[in-house]
Design a protein around this motif. Structure first.
Motif, short mmCIF file in Angstrom:
data_model
loop_
_atom_site.label_atom_id
_atom_site.label_comp_id
_atom_site.label_asym_id
_atom_site.label_seq_id
_atom_site.Cartn_x
_atom_site.Cartn_y
_atom_site.Cartn_z
N LYS A 263 40.57 54.95 35.36
CA LYS A 263 40.62 54.02 36.47
C LYS A 263 39.35 53.19 36.49
N LEU A 264 39.44 52.01 37.03
CA LEU A 264 38.27 51.14 37.16
C LEU A 264 38.01 50.86 38.63
N GLU A 265 36.77 51.04 39.05
CA GLU A 265 36.37 50.72 40.42
C GLU A 265 35.56 49.42 40.39
N VAL A 266 36.02 48.44 41.12
CA VAL A 266 35.34 47.15 41.14
C VAL A 266 34.23 47.19 42.18
N THR A 267 33.02 47.05 41.72
CA THR A 267 31.85 46.99 42.61
C THR A 267 31.30 45.58 42.54
N GLU A 268 30.78 45.09 43.64
CA GLU A 268 30.31 43.71 43.63
C GLU A 268 29.19 43.50 44.63
N SER A 269 28.13 42.80 44.18
CA SER A 269 27.02 42.47 45.06
C SER A 269 26.97 40.97 45.32
N ARG A 270 28.04 40.28 44.95
CA ARG A 270 28.14 38.84 45.20
C ARG A 270 29.61 38.48 45.33
N MET A 271 29.89 37.26 45.73
CA MET A 271 31.28 36.83 45.89
C MET A 271 31.97 36.79 44.51
N LEU A 272 33.26 37.09 44.53
CA LEU A 272 34.02 37.14 43.29
C LEU A 272 34.61 35.77 42.95
N ASP A 273 34.77 35.52 41.65
CA ASP A 273 35.55 34.39 41.17
C ASP A 273 36.95 34.96 40.92
N TYR A 274 37.84 34.78 41.88
CA TYR A 274 39.08 35.54 41.92
C TYR A 274 40.01 35.29 40.74
N GLY A 275 40.09 34.05 40.26
CA GLY A 275 41.02 33.75 39.19
C GLY A 275 40.80 34.60 37.94
N PRO A 276 39.61 34.55 37.33
CA PRO A 276 39.37 35.36 36.14
C PRO A 276 39.48 36.86 36.39
N VAL A 277 39.01 37.32 37.57
CA VAL A 277 39.10 38.75 37.87
C VAL A 277 40.55 39.19 37.97
N ALA A 278 41.39 38.39 38.62
CA ALA A 278 42.80 38.73 38.75
C ALA A 278 43.49 38.80 37.39
N PRO A 290 44.66 51.39 36.37
CA PRO A 290 44.68 50.90 37.75
C PRO A 290 43.27 50.62 38.28
N PHE A 291 43.20 49.98 39.47
CA PHE A 291 41.93 49.54 40.04
C PHE A 291 41.74 50.06 41.46
N ALA A 292 40.48 50.32 41.78
CA ALA A 292 40.07 50.65 43.15
C ALA A 292 39.02 49.65 43.60
N LEU A 293 39.10 49.25 44.88
CA LEU A 293 38.05 48.43 45.48
C LEU A 293 37.03 49.38 46.06
N ASP A 294 35.81 49.35 45.55
CA ASP A 294 34.79 50.33 45.91
C ASP A 294 34.03 49.90 47.16
N ASP A 295 33.56 50.91 47.92
CA ASP A 295 32.67 50.70 49.07
C ASP A 295 33.25 49.71 50.07
N TYR A 300 29.73 42.79 50.06
CA TYR A 300 30.69 41.78 49.63
C TYR A 300 32.09 42.36 49.43
N SER A 301 32.24 43.65 49.67
CA SER A 301 33.56 44.29 49.49
C SER A 301 34.36 44.07 50.78
N HIS A 305 38.92 40.16 49.36
CA HIS A 305 39.23 40.84 48.09
C HIS A 305 40.64 41.43 48.13
N LEU A 306 40.98 42.06 49.27
CA LEU A 306 42.30 42.67 49.38
C LEU A 306 43.39 41.62 49.45
N HIS A 307 43.07 40.46 50.00
CA HIS A 307 44.05 39.39 50.09
C HIS A 307 44.30 38.72 48.73
N GLU A 308 43.22 38.51 47.96
CA GLU A 308 43.30 37.77 46.71
C GLU A 308 43.64 38.64 45.50
#
Length: 394
Positions: A263-278, A290-295, A300-301, A305-308
């Motif tokens: 599994k991959l947990e997405v951690t982020e300390s800045r805003m995401l560029d949603y297109g490439p990440v998606a 599969p993916f988890a949204l961390d913290d 910035y979590s 993020h959940l919408h996009e």
């Protein structure tokens, strides 16, 4: 790139005047002399000790070294790659960037204007200013982290995650640890933050990923298709690196892992560029990762993020669990987060579970996964491979 660490004996040359500037050097111990000029006209320009930086100006403009560096005693030095300077400057305020360029050009012009044969003025000076010293220490810390990655001395431990529905350990989160030879155990928050400021975050993520997959291979051999999963933290910056998604899928495929084991947990300390990440998430998900949204709930979590982006898991930051039993507001927030996650089809992983009372409330609210000291602290690989996930009860 030069070797990350160099050991010199007295009189040994580190680099010569006129040599191509491969890197700068930070003196870890001992002393190094700089001599400008050649033959009998060479003059001692300075002596540099522990914590001093030499050869850095040549890194800024790619010009050859303007002096010869010779060890005055037994000495140990760390290489500082030009990319470390380039990344910092490129990320700085445009005004700072312009000032650095101006000063670099001016210093080189002054050096070129000197009469032929004149010893060049020393471009490296010991620094006593506290702010300069803090900057040098940050450069040093970064070089040591590069060395730890290069030598494989970072450790990866695994914190268990309890599957409340199955009544067993359902997986682990891979957590990197660094035991510094001088500082002792370094907080992951400190060195991961440093790595995120530079390109180091990419090799750091690959380092943890490789070791996590090694552990998953062992778990797969022991438990077959019922293998506990292992989650690896990757920042969005790592995910969108060219070829990274394919590397993740290829590693999992070569290891012969069942779908969902990695599994991959997405951690982020800045805003995401949603297109490439998606796009990356879609590719990995199609191959069983599969993916988890961390913290979730901090920094910035956030809700966007959940919408996009589509996540199979939402990891709720430990701060909410810690206070939910003694604060009606905290409990209301936890209940809202759980309802929202379930509403978009995601499972909840609650971090920071430390008491049986907290666990009982999570069961009542329909939370599937719990992580925290009540479940277990992070363990070395050998302990994970020796454990029986189905023997765990709470």
């Amino acid at each position: 790139m030069a070797r990350i660490r160099r050991e010199l004996f007295p009189g040994e040359v580190l680099f010569r005047q006129g040599d191509p500037a491969g890197c700068a050097w930070l003196v870890e111990s001992g002393e190094v002399e700089l001599h400008a000029g050649t033959g009998g006209s060479a003059r001692l320009q300075g002596v540099f000790g522990a914590g001093e930086l030499i050869g850095e100006l040549a890194q800024l403009d790619g010009a050859p070294y303007r002096a010869t560096a010779v060890a005055r005693s037994d000495a140990v030095l760390l290489a500082i790659d030009a990319d470390q300077f380039a990344e910092r400057i490129a990320a700085s305020d445009p005004i700072v960037h312009a000032l650095v360029d101006s000063l670099r050009t001016r210093v080189r012009a002054l050096q070129e204007a000197l009469p032929r044969g004149t010893p060049l003025p020393l471009e490296d000076q010991p620094c006593d200013d506290p702010e300069d010293r803090a900057g040098i220490e940050k450069i040093r810390f970064e070089a040591q982290l590069r060395e730890a990655l290069d030598t494989g001395t970072l450790e990866v431990h695994y914190q268990p995650i309890h599957d409340l529905q199955a009544g067993r350990i359902g997986g682990y989160e891979a957590l990197v640890r660094w035991k510094h030879e001088a500082l002792g155990q370094v907080s992951p928050a400190d060195f991961i933050r440093l790595a995120e400021e530079t390109s180091l975050i990419v090799p750091l993520g690959e380092y943890v990923l490789d070791r996590a997959i090694d552990v998953l291979r062992g778990l797969h051999r022991l438990h077959g298709e019922a293998v506990p999963s292992v989650a690896v933290n990757l920042s969005a910056r790592q995910l969108v690196q060219p070829g990274m998604a394919r590397q993740v899928v290829a590693r999992a495929t070569r290891a012969g892992l069942p779908r969902g084991a990695l599994k991959l947990e997405v951690t982020e300390s800045r805003m995401l560029d949603y297109g490439p990440v998606a796009a990356v998430m879609q590719h990995c998900r199609a191959h069983g990762v599969p993916f988890a949204l961390d913290d979730f709930g901090t920094g910035y979590s956030n809700l966007t993020h959940l919408h996009e982006l589509e996540f199979e898991y939402v990891k709720v930051d430990q701060a909410f669990c810690r206070h939910m039993l003694d604060s009606r507001r905290a409990m209301a927030i936890v209940e809202a987060i759980i309802a929202m996650a379930h509403g978009i089809g995601a499972q909840v992983i609650m971090e920071g579970v430390e008491t049986r009372e907290q666990l009982a409330e999570l069961r009542r609210m329909g939370v599937r996964h719990a992580q925290g000291w009540l479940i277990g602290k992070a363990q070395p690989p050998e302990a994970v491979l020796a454990a029986r996930p189905d023997a765990f009860t709470l």
